[in-house]
Scaffold this motif. Structure first.
Motif, PDB file in Angstrom:
ATOM      1  N   VAL A   1       3.099  -2.863   3.992  1.00 29.29           N
ATOM      2  CA  VAL A   1       3.389  -1.431   3.894  1.00 29.29           C
ATOM      3  C   VAL A   1       4.875  -1.227   3.588  1.00 29.29           C
TER       4      VAL A   1
ATOM      5  N   GLN B   1       0.688   3.883   3.050  1.00 33.75           N
ATOM      6  CA  GLN B   1       1.041   3.557   4.423  1.00 33.75           C
ATOM      7  C   GLN B   1       2.517   3.213   4.514  1.00 33.75           C
TER       8      GLN B   1
ATOM      9  N   LYS C   1       0.847  -1.185   0.000  1.00 33.47           N
ATOM     10  CA  LYS C   1       0.000   0.000   0.000  1.00 33.47           C
ATOM     11  C   LYS C   1       0.887   1.241   0.000  1.00 33.47           C
TER      12      LYS C   1
ATOM     13  N   ALA D   1       0.965   9.375   6.205  1.00 34.33           N
ATOM     14  CA  ALA D   1       1.120   8.000   5.719  1.00 34.33           C
ATOM     15  C   ALA D   1       1.811   7.103   6.740  1.00 34.33           C
ATOM     16  N   TYR D   2       2.555   7.714   7.676  1.00 28.67           N
ATOM     17  CA  TYR D   2       3.241   6.887   8.668  1.00 28.67           C
ATOM     18  C   TYR D   2       2.234   6.326   9.662  1.00 28.67           C
ATOM     19  N   GLN D   3       2.221   5.012   9.754  1.00 29.62           N
ATOM     20  CA  GLN D   3       1.307   4.311  10.644  1.00 29.62           C
ATOM     21  C   GLN D   3       1.973   3.886  11.945  1.00 29.62           C
TER      22      GLN D   3
END
Length: 144
Positions: free
Chosen positions: A34, A6, A3, A106-108
């Motif tokens: 990710v 992510q 993705k 975007a950083y999870q």
């Protein structure tokens, strides 16, 4: 399929715990499907223009770039994981890492070693790690 929206930010230095954090991040990234953004932030205090030896500073940067490339190659060859982006920066490590997280939704997850190379930091949770835990808007995984 990875993705694109992510990412996991993995902050490393050249310590053993940073390496363990990287290995754990690869496992998690594969499971979550990710990308990994692998960053090493050299402390800007080491690069004071008044005391800086440009040859040594350049050597430190090149050594850190090589370390990240070695990590990336290891992820590709041993873990069959190819979605790793690397970057070496010169800044205040703890503030730069938190800045990256806050500026990019975007950083999870952030993955860091529990302590750095500093002997005092090894007695307790590292000052960079502690700062990230306190200020990160996303989950932080500390790896020992």
């Amino acid at each position: 399929m990875i993705k694109d929206a992510q990412k996991i930010l993995v902050a490393v230095d050249d310590s053993k715990q940073a390496y363990q954090a990287f290995k754990k991040a690869v496992q998690v990234a594969k499971a979550m499907q990710v990308n990994i953004y692998l960053v090493s932030v050299l402390d800007e205090a080491l690069f004071n223009p008044k005391t800086r030896d440009s040859i040594i500073a350049d050597q430190l940067i090149q050594e850190r770039k090589q370390l990240l490339q070695d990590y990336k190659l290891e992820a590709e060859e041993e873990d069959h994981f190819t979605d790793v982006t690397t970057e070496v920066l010169v800044a205040d490590p703890k503030r730069q890492i938190v800045h990256f997280i806050k500026e990019n939704p975007a950083y999870q997850l952030v993955v860091v070693g529990a302590t750095g190379k500093n002997a005092t930091e090894r007695l307790f949770i590292g000052s960079v790690s502690q700062y990230i835990v306190r200020h990160s808007p996303v989950s932080v995984m500390l790896v020992r």
